[in-house]
Design an enzyme around this catalytic site. Sequence first.
Site, mmCIF file in Angstrom:
data_model
loop_
_atom_site.group_PDB
_atom_site.id
_atom_site.type_symbol
_atom_site.label_atom_id
_atom_site.label_comp_id
_atom_site.label_asym_id
_atom_site.label_seq_id
_atom_site.Cartn_x
_atom_site.Cartn_y
_atom_site.Cartn_z
ATOM 1 N N ASP A 7 44.927 40.098 31.779
ATOM 2 C CA ASP A 7 43.585 39.505 31.899
ATOM 3 C C ASP A 7 43.133 39.048 30.516
ATOM 4 O O ASP A 7 43.809 39.311 29.502
ATOM 5 C CB ASP A 7 42.597 40.521 32.509
ATOM 6 C CG ASP A 7 41.476 39.842 33.309
ATOM 7 O OD1 ASP A 7 40.738 39.016 32.729
ATOM 8 O OD2 ASP A 7 41.341 40.146 34.507
ATOM 9 N N ASP A 14 45.663 34.528 28.343
ATOM 10 C CA ASP A 14 45.020 33.524 29.188
ATOM 11 C C ASP A 14 46.102 32.975 30.119
ATOM 12 O O ASP A 14 47.097 32.408 29.648
ATOM 13 C CB ASP A 14 44.483 32.424 28.253
ATOM 14 C CG ASP A 14 43.768 31.318 29.018
ATOM 15 O OD1 ASP A 14 44.135 31.052 30.183
ATOM 16 O OD2 ASP A 14 42.854 30.705 28.436
ATOM 17 N N TYR A 59 31.163 36.954 30.153
ATOM 18 C CA TYR A 59 31.696 37.726 29.038
ATOM 19 C C TYR A 59 30.952 37.479 27.726
ATOM 20 O O TYR A 59 31.347 37.995 26.698
ATOM 21 C CB TYR A 59 33.200 37.462 28.868
ATOM 22 C CG TYR A 59 34.006 37.764 30.128
ATOM 23 C CD1 TYR A 59 33.541 38.706 31.050
ATOM 24 C CD2 TYR A 59 35.200 37.121 30.400
ATOM 25 C CE1 TYR A 59 34.260 38.980 32.217
ATOM 26 C CE2 TYR A 59 35.923 37.404 31.560
ATOM 27 C CZ TYR A 59 35.444 38.324 32.465
ATOM 28 O OH TYR A 59 36.145 38.600 33.604
ATOM 29 N N HIS A 109 40.545 31.465 44.650
ATOM 30 C CA HIS A 109 39.321 30.865 45.214
ATOM 31 C C HIS A 109 38.322 30.402 44.141
ATOM 32 O O HIS A 109 37.365 29.696 44.445
ATOM 33 C CB HIS A 109 38.643 31.813 46.225
ATOM 34 C CG HIS A 109 37.926 32.963 45.602
ATOM 35 N ND1 HIS A 109 38.328 34.277 45.763
ATOM 36 C CD2 HIS A 109 36.829 33.026 44.807
ATOM 37 C CE1 HIS A 109 37.506 35.067 45.103
ATOM 38 N NE2 HIS A 109 36.593 34.332 44.504
HETATM 39 N N1 SAM Z 1 41.764 40.618 40.508
HETATM 40 C C1 SAM Z 1 40.483 41.317 40.401
HETATM 41 C C2 SAM Z 1 39.963 41.691 41.761
HETATM 42 O O1 SAM Z 1 40.507 41.231 42.787
HETATM 43 O O2 SAM Z 1 38.990 42.469 41.798
HETATM 44 C C3 SAM Z 1 39.449 40.496 39.651
HETATM 45 C C4 SAM Z 1 39.034 39.225 40.306
HETATM 46 S S1 SAM Z 1 37.872 38.294 39.338
HETATM 47 C C5 SAM Z 1 37.119 37.290 40.556
HETATM 48 C C6 SAM Z 1 38.908 37.159 38.440
HETATM 49 C C7 SAM Z 1 39.608 37.780 37.252
HETATM 50 O O3 SAM Z 1 40.390 36.748 36.610
HETATM 51 C C8 SAM Z 1 38.669 38.328 36.211
HETATM 52 O O4 SAM Z 1 39.057 39.626 35.857
HETATM 53 C C9 SAM Z 1 38.818 37.364 35.045
HETATM 54 O O5 SAM Z 1 38.603 37.945 33.780
HETATM 55 C C10 SAM Z 1 40.245 36.899 35.212
HETATM 56 N N2 SAM Z 1 40.494 35.623 34.530
HETATM 57 C C11 SAM Z 1 39.710 34.522 34.542
HETATM 58 N N3 SAM Z 1 40.238 33.544 33.792
HETATM 59 C C12 SAM Z 1 41.388 34.046 33.287
HETATM 60 C C13 SAM Z 1 42.385 33.507 32.428
HETATM 61 N N4 SAM Z 1 42.287 32.261 31.960
HETATM 62 N N5 SAM Z 1 43.444 34.284 32.100
HETATM 63 C C14 SAM Z 1 43.538 35.562 32.578
HETATM 64 N N6 SAM Z 1 42.626 36.129 33.414
HETATM 65 C C15 SAM Z 1 41.563 35.375 33.752
#
Ligand code: SAM
Length: 343
Positions: A205, A232, A142, A251
């Site tokens: 998110d 967050d 990001y 994961h």
């Molecule tokens: N759930 C979606 C999917 O299955 O395609 C996205 C998976 S991606 C691997 C992980 C997601 O978690 C990203 O969109 C990322 O921005 C979000 N994420 C990571 N850390 C986060 C946090 N501390 N709070 C909220 N969202 C978070």
Amino acid sequence: VSQNASKLPSKILELIDGFRASKALFVASKLKIFDHLKGKGPVKAVDIANDVGTSVCGTERLLDACASLGLLEKAPQGYSNTDSANTYLTSDGKYSLHGYIIHSNDHLWPLFTNLESAVKEGSRQNHRAFGKKADDLFKDYYHNQEVKQRFMAAMHSIAHLTARDVATAFDLSQFKSACDLGGCTGALAHELVQVYPNLSVTVFDLPEVISNTSYFQPSGQHVAPVTFVSGDFFKDNLPEADLYILSRVLHDWPDEKIHVLLSKISAVCRPGSALLVAETVLDEQKIRPSVAVLQSLSMTEGKQRSGSEYKQLLEKYGFTDVQIKITGNLLDAVLCFKKSLSL
Ligand code: SAM
């Protein structure tokens, strides 16, 4: 066919060459060859090269490689897309994997080039691949708009392809509200409101992601609304819901972070509320499906889990009646319920 041919180690030979095939697909995608051929009859290599701005001899070799891999058709009049290239490889195809392919080329390829060091050191190779060590996996993506857009497009590709199977793995019609934690572009959320018209769905998110979701929203009159909330999930209050969703989130994180997240979700869940986890569930030997086992090699601090490991993990945080559905798609589904107080 000679007698020796039957003794050829074809699987091994295919693996040796796998990197060439992947790179041919990646470069054809980067050059937007499949977009270029969409909706057209056969086109000659020289015309594609002129339009794309590449050498004729190089383009011809790349097009032949794509034809040989079954991605393009070749006829005397020129090259054209296969049906699956139109669906999966064009950037606006129904189930476009373009975003995921570009992410694989620009991000995963440099990481995997350093796999030997990754195995020796047991850590992600961001510093070697990109000259910097990221403290958080997502801060990596990001920090600049282009990388963020590329990562979100990659997530969107896979989420869109898997959303229907995840949404229908269990009957979720008993729930009134759902919150997709780390729900990114909202691809799963939009599928959920299609399948369950009475379900109101919130995508939660990071602010950097939420501010960039408009590009990915489906268009059309009959698209039901989805709510986007930024925050967050380790620190902020989670939106209220009777179904929480974690798709491809568990994961990524080490046990300490998972502890924070699952404790928070468990604490806000009322008895009877549920958690739906979408991940590729490993077999008990943890060697299949290979797509998840190979993903582990990128050495994030998280890990892939088997069905019994997910069950154990979720039960530890007060969830019960853990059900696992292997969908046959890239993501499987695990549903569990918050224990009622009397249990
Ligand atoms: N759930 C979606 C999917 O299955 O395609 C996205 C998976 S991606 C691997 C992980 C997601 O978690 C990203 O969109 C990322 O921005 C979000 N994420 C990571 N850390 C986060 C946090 N501390 N709070 C909220 N969202 C978070």
